[in-house]
Scaffold this active site. Structure first.
Site, PDB file in Angstrom:
ATOM      1  N   LYS A 114     -10.886   2.562  -2.625  1.00  0.00           N
ATOM      2  CA  LYS A 114     -11.011   1.635  -3.758  1.00  0.00           C
ATOM      3  C   LYS A 114     -12.399   1.645  -4.378  1.00  0.00           C
ATOM      4  CE  LYS A 114      -7.237  -1.546  -3.130  1.00  0.00           C
ATOM      5  NZ  LYS A 114      -6.800  -2.902  -2.866  1.00  0.00           N
ATOM      6  N   LYS A 198       0.184   6.997  -2.689  1.00  0.00           N
ATOM      7  CA  LYS A 198       1.161   5.918  -2.567  1.00  0.00           C
ATOM      8  C   LYS A 198       1.448   5.297  -3.949  1.00  0.00           C
ATOM      9  CE  LYS A 198      -1.688   1.924  -1.730  1.00  0.00           C
ATOM     10  NZ  LYS A 198      -1.971   0.693  -1.129  1.00  0.00           N
ATOM     11  N   LYS A 201       0.033  -0.412  -7.969  1.00  0.00           N
ATOM     12  CA  LYS A 201      -0.021  -1.164  -9.229  1.00  0.00           C
ATOM     13  C   LYS A 201      -1.081  -0.586 -10.150  1.00  0.00           C
ATOM     14  CE  LYS A 201       0.731  -5.373  -6.571  1.00  0.00           C
ATOM     15  NZ  LYS A 201      -0.038  -6.310  -5.768  1.00  0.00           N
TER      16      LYS A 201
HETATM   17  P1  TYM Z   1      -0.877  -5.421  -1.574  1.00  0.00           P
HETATM   18  O1  TYM Z   1      -0.922  -6.579  -2.509  1.00  0.00           O
HETATM   19  O2  TYM Z   1      -1.535  -4.163  -1.989  1.00  0.00           O
HETATM   20  O3  TYM Z   1       0.630  -5.067  -1.239  1.00  0.00           O
HETATM   21  C1  TYM Z   1       1.533  -6.058  -0.810  1.00  0.00           C
HETATM   22  C2  TYM Z   1       2.445  -5.478   0.265  1.00  0.00           C
HETATM   23  O4  TYM Z   1       3.141  -4.348  -0.257  1.00  0.00           O
HETATM   24  C3  TYM Z   1       2.940  -3.217   0.605  1.00  0.00           C
HETATM   25  N1  TYM Z   1       2.869  -2.008  -0.217  1.00  0.00           N
HETATM   26  C4  TYM Z   1       3.589  -0.905   0.014  1.00  0.00           C
HETATM   27  N2  TYM Z   1       4.496  -0.614   0.964  1.00  0.00           N
HETATM   28  C5  TYM Z   1       5.063   0.618   0.925  1.00  0.00           C
HETATM   29  N3  TYM Z   1       4.758   1.547  -0.020  1.00  0.00           N
HETATM   30  C6  TYM Z   1       3.847   1.290  -0.989  1.00  0.00           C
HETATM   31  N4  TYM Z   1       3.583   2.186  -1.926  1.00  0.00           N
HETATM   32  C7  TYM Z   1       3.215   0.010  -0.991  1.00  0.00           C
HETATM   33  N5  TYM Z   1       2.292  -0.570  -1.797  1.00  0.00           N
HETATM   34  C8  TYM Z   1       2.086  -1.803  -1.297  1.00  0.00           C
HETATM   35  C9  TYM Z   1       1.602  -3.488   1.284  1.00  0.00           C
HETATM   36  O5  TYM Z   1       1.493  -2.767   2.501  1.00  0.00           O
HETATM   37  C10 TYM Z   1       1.661  -4.986   1.489  1.00  0.00           C
HETATM   38  O6  TYM Z   1       2.397  -5.281   2.658  1.00  0.00           O
HETATM   39  N6  TYM Z   1      -4.349  -6.527   1.874  1.00  0.00           N
HETATM   40  C11 TYM Z   1      -2.980  -6.765   1.447  1.00  0.00           C
HETATM   41  C12 TYM Z   1      -2.691  -8.230   1.153  1.00  0.00           C
HETATM   42  C13 TYM Z   1      -3.056  -9.179   2.248  1.00  0.00           C
HETATM   43  C14 TYM Z   1      -2.355  -9.369   3.458  1.00  0.00           C
HETATM   44  C15 TYM Z   1      -3.055 -10.406   4.141  1.00  0.00           C
HETATM   45  C16 TYM Z   1      -1.218  -8.790   4.008  1.00  0.00           C
HETATM   46  C17 TYM Z   1      -4.121 -10.029   2.231  1.00  0.00           C
HETATM   47  N7  TYM Z   1      -4.106 -10.773   3.357  1.00  0.00           N
HETATM   48  C18 TYM Z   1      -2.644 -10.857   5.390  1.00  0.00           C
HETATM   49  C19 TYM Z   1      -0.809  -9.240   5.259  1.00  0.00           C
HETATM   50  C20 TYM Z   1      -1.497 -10.247   5.930  1.00  0.00           C
HETATM   51  C21 TYM Z   1      -2.724  -5.985   0.179  1.00  0.00           C
HETATM   52  O7  TYM Z   1      -3.616  -5.634  -0.537  1.00  0.00           O
HETATM   53  O8  TYM Z   1      -1.396  -5.848  -0.125  1.00  0.00           O
END
Ligand code: TYM
Length: 334
Positions: A114, A198, A201
């Site tokens: 990032k 992957k 967004k």
């Molecule tokens: P974020 O907002 O990027 O994504 C949310 C969830 O979607 C999953 N995800 C995917 N799974 C499969 N293939 C993909 N291409 C893909 N893109 C996104 C992510 O793995 C996630 O589960 N750091 C985290 C948010 C967070 C969090 C937490 C999660 C903050 N605090 C505590 C769990 C527990 C994030 O940026 O997810």
């Protein structure tokens, strides 16, 4: 209901939810709410580690909440709230920034991705983001965390922090070591344009992802244009090894159709990729379009969404405050 299991997960309100979020996380969130106590959070403090326009952020917080509900989360069964409304997340993140080690954060691959080539210009928040993520989970002493595979390393750091805290303050078992729950088949949905990246967004081309709000027309066009392979569909998984785009399409199809990949290959071998694309398009239209329509409908009543978040925050705050009281005590804060 298994009372010992406490599920926590979060999604950043940084734009359109997509098929990766849906298959990697949201679908699992919904399944888990049937059997466990669950807390699902719109992690707005994580989103601001990269600049967000205030108006856009406000709208994205509500839209992510709408995405939760439209995917099947029930605010009566699960606690649904936004992170910034429970100040304990920020407080515990600071405490964890004093427990976590620089060496641990330096190993985080997501920061490297990032921050890009000019790390000096990345926010400090982006660097210590995994400490906040550990705080999100451990503020509630959550035991299980449904996430996609991209979050595995962050989860490992949460476990390291929990373990070090328990050891430093001589309180074995105080924080549980949270277990990641990563979907087996499509733990990482890849970009439709480049099967080595992957689905995300932030990828510039909208053709790289299926957004939950896409129309049937959009889905059809995107799947038609998705990269695949010029040869026919093989009859075994090994032959897909160096064909990431073909593997991605077939894996998504396998997940959405609930037919395991071996069986999909047996049924489709010898056919060209337009065949799986047609079937996948139909399945995605029937699964994703109703979710997208519901998101749009829910966004028509913002007060309703704000009420859901407010009620959820009240419930989350009670658990957080109780745990924080004990955490402060362990550390020696008065
Ligand atoms: P974020 O907002 O990027 O994504 C949310 C969830 O979607 C999953 N995800 C995917 N799974 C499969 N293939 C993909 N291409 C893909 N893109 C996104 C992510 O793995 C996630 O589960 N750091 C985290 C948010 C967070 C969090 C937490 C999660 C903050 N605090 C505590 C769990 C527990 C994030 O940026 O997810």
């Amino acid at each position: 209901m298994n009372n010992k299991k406490l599920v926590f997960s979060g999604v950043q309100p940084t734009g359109n939810l997509h098929l990766g979020n849906y298959l990697g996380a949201l679908k699992n969130f919904v399944l888990l709410q049937k059997e466990s106590k669950c807390i699902y959070c719109v992690v707005d403090l994580h989103a601001i580690t990269v600049f967000q326009k205030p108006e856009t952020l406000r709208s994205n917080i509500l839209e992510t909440t709408a995405g939760f509900i439209a995917s099947g989360l029930d605010p009566v069964k699960s606690i649904i709230f936004n992170q910034s409304s429970v100040s304990g997340h920020a407080e515990l993140a600071w405490i964890f920034s004093c427990v976590s080690r620089l060496g641990w954060l330096n190993r985080m691959t997501q920061f490297k991705d990032k921050a890009g080539s000019d790390k000096e210009k990345a926010s400090v928040g982006l660097y210590i983001y995994p400490n906040l993520m550990a705080a999100d989970i451990l503020l509630y002493k959550a035991t299980h965390v449904p996430v996609g595979a991209d979050q595995k390393q962050h989860l490992e750091l949460s476990r390291d922090i929990a373990q070090k805290f328990n050891k430093d303050f001589n309180c074995a078992g105080f924080f549980p070591l949270p277990e990641p729950l990563i979907p087996k088949n499509v733990s990482r949905v890849m970009s439709l344009r480049d099967g080595t990246k992957k689905m995300s967004k932030t990828e510039e081309s909208d053709y790289s992802r299926i957004n939950l709000k896409d129309s049937a027309d959009d889905i059809e066009k995107k799947i038609k244009k998705a990269k695949s392979d010029s040869s026919v569909i093989p009859d075994n998984i090994k032959s897909l090894e160096n064909k990431p785009e073909a593997f991605n399409l077939l894996s998504i199809y396998s997940e959405v159709s609930k037919i395991n990949l071996d069986k999909v290959l047996k049924e489709m071998s010898g056919k060209d990729y337009s065949y799986v694309k047609k079937n996948l398009t139909d399945l995605l239209i029937s699964e994703i379009c109703p979710v997208g329509k519901e998101i749009k409908k829910l966004m028509g009543d913002k007060t309703h969404l704000e009420n859901i978040l407010q009620k959820g925050s009240e419930k989350a705050r009670i658990i957080a405050e109780e745990n924080l009281k004990n955490i402060r005590e362990k550390i020696g804060l008065i």
